[in-house]
Write an enzyme that holds these catalytic residues in place. Structure first.
Site, PDB file in Angstrom:
ATOM      1  N   LYS A   1       1.357  15.646   0.561  1.00  0.00           N
ATOM      2  CA  LYS A   1       0.942  14.894   1.758  1.00  0.00           C
ATOM      3  C   LYS A   1       1.340  15.667   3.015  1.00  0.00           C
ATOM      4  O   LYS A   1       0.564  15.779   3.960  1.00  0.00           O
ATOM      5  CB  LYS A   1       1.596  13.501   1.760  1.00  0.00           C
TER       6      LYS A   1
ATOM      7  N   GLN B   1       7.370   6.366   0.539  1.00  0.00           N
ATOM      8  CA  GLN B   1       6.891   6.671  -0.812  1.00  0.00           C
ATOM      9  C   GLN B   1       7.482   5.688  -1.819  1.00  0.00           C
ATOM     10  O   GLN B   1       8.678   5.412  -1.811  1.00  0.00           O
ATOM     11  CB  GLN B   1       7.257   8.129  -1.169  1.00  0.00           C
TER      12      GLN B   1
ATOM     13  N   ASP C   1      -0.459   3.524   4.854  1.00  0.00           N
ATOM     14  CA  ASP C   1      -0.664   3.226   3.432  1.00  0.00           C
ATOM     15  C   ASP C   1      -1.545   1.987   3.260  1.00  0.00           C
ATOM     16  O   ASP C   1      -2.049   1.737   2.157  1.00  0.00           O
ATOM     17  CB  ASP C   1       0.690   2.931   2.759  1.00  0.00           C
TER      18      ASP C   1
HETATM   19  N1  GUN Z   1       3.355   5.815  -4.935  1.00  0.00           N
HETATM   20  C1  GUN Z   1       2.251   5.999  -5.696  1.00  0.00           C
HETATM   21  N2  GUN Z   1       1.138   5.934  -4.924  1.00  0.00           N
HETATM   22  C2  GUN Z   1       1.552   5.712  -3.655  1.00  0.00           C
HETATM   23  C3  GUN Z   1       0.866   5.553  -2.417  1.00  0.00           C
HETATM   24  O1  GUN Z   1      -0.363   5.586  -2.319  1.00  0.00           O
HETATM   25  N3  GUN Z   1       1.663   5.352  -1.335  1.00  0.00           N
HETATM   26  C4  GUN Z   1       3.019   5.282  -1.425  1.00  0.00           C
HETATM   27  N4  GUN Z   1       3.711   5.054  -0.297  1.00  0.00           N
HETATM   28  N5  GUN Z   1       3.683   5.421  -2.556  1.00  0.00           N
HETATM   29  C5  GUN Z   1       2.947   5.637  -3.666  1.00  0.00           C
END
Ligand code: GUN
Length: 287
Positions: free
Chosen positions: A50, A94, A117
């Site tokens: 990311k 995350q 998100d």
């Molecule tokens: N863990 C797995 N997928 C995601 C996501 O799309 N966003 C976040 N913040 N954590 C995750």
């Protein structure tokens, strides 16, 4: 029949280039803060990807790595401070978080307009009400863009989503309902999963079980979207929830793993961060 492969990697690159271009038009680069708690190796890889995407798009990015031992109150304070930081347009924590921290309370502490998100109740609520005014979760939004790119009609389709997570299955169901699909959401207790999947014009697998969906469960000509990211025992290769080889012989369109939904999740994170930044600039210009 051999399915057409929907190339998520190429589409993600196109979207990232558009985000980069639009970001250049802003007076200040869009800013994303990514918080990672603990040392989950999969989370570390996702966060690194990311951040790299952000940097390549010319965004400002800040990684905040916190120890497993951090208290919920300390994490909430960090999230609230980022809410007040004018360099930061988007905040992402995350998941998963350690068990002593409530993911729901942390999500609720992110300002909805910085919730890139799309997990905050206000943003999920906007989806549930069929409004396009919030920030939508990245992976479901990526699935929709993949379908659009392949000219697969959602309106009128029978869509079956295997998996009811808050991150993928549930928000994707809402997005498909809003687009006129007839949606079935399956879970581990669903009776005769194969028969339910066999009725799908659009079949989405989002459970995290390698090879759960096999070709005999796919309706001839259906579109298969594989959200799964499963690490094989060798620790290196990743594979989806769909047995690609058998499903590709029956489906009309299919997404590969890797190179399908995964890169699109990151592209949609860039798109959400850009959108949040544009909204923040418009709000400050109007003030
Ligand atoms: N863990 C797995 N997928 C995601 C996501 O799309 N966003 C976040 N913040 N954590 C995750």
């Amino acid at each position: 029949m051999t399915a057409q492969i929907i190339d998520g990697k190429a589409l993600a690159q196109t979207i990232a280039a558009q985000c980069r271009e639009q970001a250049r038009a802003l007076d200040r680069a869009p800013g994303l803060a990514v918080i990672i708690v603990g040392d989950n190796p999969a989370s570390a890889v996702y966060v690194r990807n990311k951040q790299r995407a952000c940097e390549e798009a010319g965004f400002y990015s800040q990684k905040i790595a916190l120890p497993d031992s951090i208290s919920e109150a300390e994490l909430l304070a960090k999230v609230r401070a980022l809410g007040e930081d004018s360099r930061i347009d988007g905040i992402l924590v995350q998941l998963p978080l350690p068990p002593h921290i409530s993911g729901a309370r942390v999500t609720n502490a992110i300002l909805p307009h910085k919730d890139v998100d799309g997990f905050h109740p206000q943003n999920i609520g906007a989806l549930a009400l069929g409004k396009d005014e919030g920030l939508a979760p990245c992976t479901p939004a990526g699935c929709i863009r993949l379908l659009e790119s392949a000219d697969v009609a959602v309106s009128g389709a029978n869509a079956v989503i295997v998996g009811r997570s808050n991150i993928v299955g549930k928000p994707l169901a809402l997005m498909m309902i809003n687009r006129g699909a007839t949606v079935t959401v399956c879970n581990s207790k669903t009776r005769d999963l194969a028969a339910v999947c066999g009725g799908a014009d659009i079949l989405v697998a989002a459970v995290g079980r390698a090879g759960l969906i096999t070709g005999d469960m796919v309706k001839p000509g259906a579109t298969v979207i594989d959200v799964g990211i499963n690490r094989l025992p060798d620790g290196k290769k990743i594979t989806g929830d769909v047995d690609f080889e058998s499903a590709a012989k029956i489906a009309g369109h299919i997404t590969p793993v890797p190179g399908g939904v995964g890169p699109m999740t990151i592209a949609m994170l860039l798109a959400n961060t850009l959108r949040a930044a544009q909204a923040a600039r418009a709000a400050s210009a109007a003030a």
